[in-house]
Design a protein around this motif. Structure first.
Motif, PDB file in Angstrom:
ATOM      1  N   ASP A  55      52.044 -13.730 -62.149  1.00 43.34           N
ATOM      2  CA  ASP A  55      52.540 -12.387 -61.831  1.00 43.34           C
ATOM      3  C   ASP A  55      54.062 -12.304 -61.879  1.00 43.34           C
ATOM      4  O   ASP A  55      54.630 -11.259 -62.195  1.00 43.34           O
ATOM      5  CB  ASP A  55      52.074 -11.944 -60.442  1.00 43.34           C
ATOM      6  CG  ASP A  55      50.568 -11.730 -60.373  1.00 43.34           C
ATOM      7  OD1 ASP A  55      49.914 -11.720 -61.437  1.00 43.34           O
ATOM      8  OD2 ASP A  55      50.058 -11.587 -59.257  1.00 43.34           O
ATOM      9  N   LEU A  56      54.723 -13.409 -61.544  1.00 48.63           N
ATOM     10  CA  LEU A  56      56.190 -13.439 -61.527  1.00 48.63           C
ATOM     11  C   LEU A  56      56.780 -14.038 -62.792  1.00 48.63           C
ATOM     12  O   LEU A  56      58.003 -14.053 -62.953  1.00 48.63           O
ATOM     13  CB  LEU A  56      56.687 -14.224 -60.304  1.00 48.63           C
ATOM     14  CG  LEU A  56      56.278 -13.685 -58.944  1.00 48.63           C
ATOM     15  CD1 LEU A  56      56.722 -14.639 -57.837  1.00 48.63           C
ATOM     16  CD2 LEU A  56      56.861 -12.291 -58.723  1.00 48.63           C
ATOM     17  N   ASN A  57      55.920 -14.591 -63.667  1.00 51.23           N
ATOM     18  CA  ASN A  57      56.361 -15.267 -64.876  1.00 51.23           C
ATOM     19  C   ASN A  57      57.324 -16.414 -64.538  1.00 51.23           C
ATOM     20  O   ASN A  57      58.378 -16.567 -65.139  1.00 51.23           O
ATOM     21  CB  ASN A  57      57.020 -14.286 -65.853  1.00 51.23           C
ATOM     22  CG  ASN A  57      57.145 -14.855 -67.246  1.00 51.23           C
ATOM     23  OD1 ASN A  57      56.255 -15.545 -67.722  1.00 51.23           O
ATOM     24  ND2 ASN A  57      58.266 -14.580 -67.884  1.00 51.23           N
ATOM     25  N   LEU A  58      56.933 -17.207 -63.518  1.00 55.50           N
ATOM     26  CA  LEU A  58      57.768 -18.307 -63.044  1.00 55.50           C
ATOM     27  C   LEU A  58      56.981 -19.600 -62.949  1.00 55.50           C
ATOM     28  O   LEU A  58      55.840 -19.604 -62.495  1.00 55.50           O
ATOM     29  CB  LEU A  58      58.321 -18.017 -61.644  1.00 55.50           C
ATOM     30  CG  LEU A  58      59.373 -16.948 -61.483  1.00 55.50           C
ATOM     31  CD1 LEU A  58      59.671 -16.733 -59.999  1.00 55.50           C
ATOM     32  CD2 LEU A  58      60.648 -17.322 -62.231  1.00 55.50           C
ATOM     33  N   ASP A  59      57.629 -20.686 -63.333  1.00 63.80           N
ATOM     34  CA  ASP A  59      57.126 -22.012 -63.003  1.00 63.80           C
ATOM     35  C   ASP A  59      57.797 -22.378 -61.686  1.00 63.80           C
ATOM     36  O   ASP A  59      58.996 -22.159 -61.511  1.00 63.80           O
ATOM     37  CB  ASP A  59      57.515 -23.014 -64.097  1.00 63.80           C
ATOM     38  CG  ASP A  59      56.839 -24.368 -63.904  1.00 63.80           C
ATOM     39  OD1 ASP A  59      55.812 -24.428 -63.191  1.00 63.80           O
ATOM     40  OD2 ASP A  59      57.338 -25.351 -64.471  1.00 63.80           O
ATOM     41  N   ARG A  60      57.042 -22.882 -60.724  1.00 66.11           N
ATOM     42  CA  ARG A  60      57.572 -23.196 -59.385  1.00 66.11           C
ATOM     43  C   ARG A  60      57.336 -24.672 -59.082  1.00 66.11           C
ATOM     44  O   ARG A  60      56.551 -25.027 -58.207  1.00 66.11           O
ATOM     45  CB  ARG A  60      56.908 -22.314 -58.332  1.00 66.11           C
ATOM     46  CG  ARG A  60      56.912 -20.831 -58.627  1.00 66.11           C
ATOM     47  CD  ARG A  60      57.935 -19.949 -57.975  1.00 66.11           C
ATOM     48  NE  ARG A  60      58.643 -20.406 -56.831  1.00 66.11           N
ATOM     49  CZ  ARG A  60      58.360 -20.096 -55.558  1.00 66.11           C
ATOM     50  NH1 ARG A  60      57.343 -19.330 -55.260  1.00 66.11           N
ATOM     51  NH2 ARG A  60      59.132 -20.537 -54.587  1.00 66.11           N
ATOM     52  N   PRO A  61      58.008 -25.583 -59.808  1.00 61.35           N
ATOM     53  CA  PRO A  61      57.777 -27.009 -59.591  1.00 61.35           C
ATOM     54  C   PRO A  61      58.359 -27.510 -58.273  1.00 61.35           C
ATOM     55  O   PRO A  61      59.403 -27.030 -57.810  1.00 61.35           O
ATOM     56  CB  PRO A  61      58.491 -27.665 -60.774  1.00 61.35           C
ATOM     57  CG  PRO A  61      59.581 -26.711 -61.115  1.00 61.35           C
ATOM     58  CD  PRO A  61      59.003 -25.343 -60.857  1.00 61.35           C
ATOM     59  N   LEU A  62      57.667 -28.472 -57.681  1.00 64.60           N
ATOM     60  CA  LEU A  62      58.200 -29.237 -56.553  1.00 64.60           C
ATOM     61  C   LEU A  62      58.847 -30.476 -57.158  1.00 64.60           C
ATOM     62  O   LEU A  62      58.248 -31.145 -58.002  1.00 64.60           O
ATOM     63  CB  LEU A  62      57.089 -29.657 -55.598  1.00 64.60           C
ATOM     64  CG  LEU A  62      56.405 -28.529 -54.846  1.00 64.60           C
ATOM     65  CD1 LEU A  62      55.177 -29.056 -54.109  1.00 64.60           C
ATOM     66  CD2 LEU A  62      57.375 -27.892 -53.861  1.00 64.60           C
TER      67      LEU A  62
END
Length: 133
Positions: A55-62
């Motif tokens: 929905d945000l077009n984001l990759d959210r890596p830790l």
């Protein structure tokens, strides 16, 4: 549907940190240097998870920062320096990707390395928000 082009988040963080003057004298990489026994001043960068948010077009890596030093005090100082630098990743372009946000999910914590008993290690975890191409 276009194919997403995810950047190598480990290389992104490594390249950013190793070029910082604050990190002079510290080896920064995503793999241990030759002969590594945990007593060298080293920051190891590893993707530890995270997920794509469609929905945000984001990759959210830790991203984990494993920080070693010749003694506990040096390791903590190096961990805090790496942490402060990494929090400045927001706005960084890496190829065609853009780091839109950086959050610390777990600040430096003492974590003995039982595989390297002479080592002094702290571990911190960051969450990056990356808009890929």
């Amino acid at each position: 549907m276009a194919i997403l082009n995810f950047p190598d988040v480990e290389r992104l963080v490594v390249d950013f940190l190793k070029n910082r003057t604050e990190m002079a004298g510290t080896t920064v990489d995503n793999r241990p240097p030759a002969g590594f026994d945990g007593t060298q001043q080293v920051v190891l960068v590893s993707r530890a998870g995270g997920a794509w948010t469609d929905d945000l077009n984001l990759d959210r890596p830790l991203v984990d920062l494993e920080v070693y030093g010749p003694d506990k005090t040096t390791a903590l100082v190096t961990a805090n320096t790496a942490r402060a630098c990494a929090l400045e990743l927001q706005g960084t372009r890496y190829g065609t990707a853009l780091v839109t946000d950086v959050d610390e999910t777990d600040g430096p914590r003492w974590l003995p390395d039982y595989n390297r008993p002479a080592g002094n290690r702290y571990l911190a975890t960051l969450r990056l928000s990356i808009r890929p191409a």
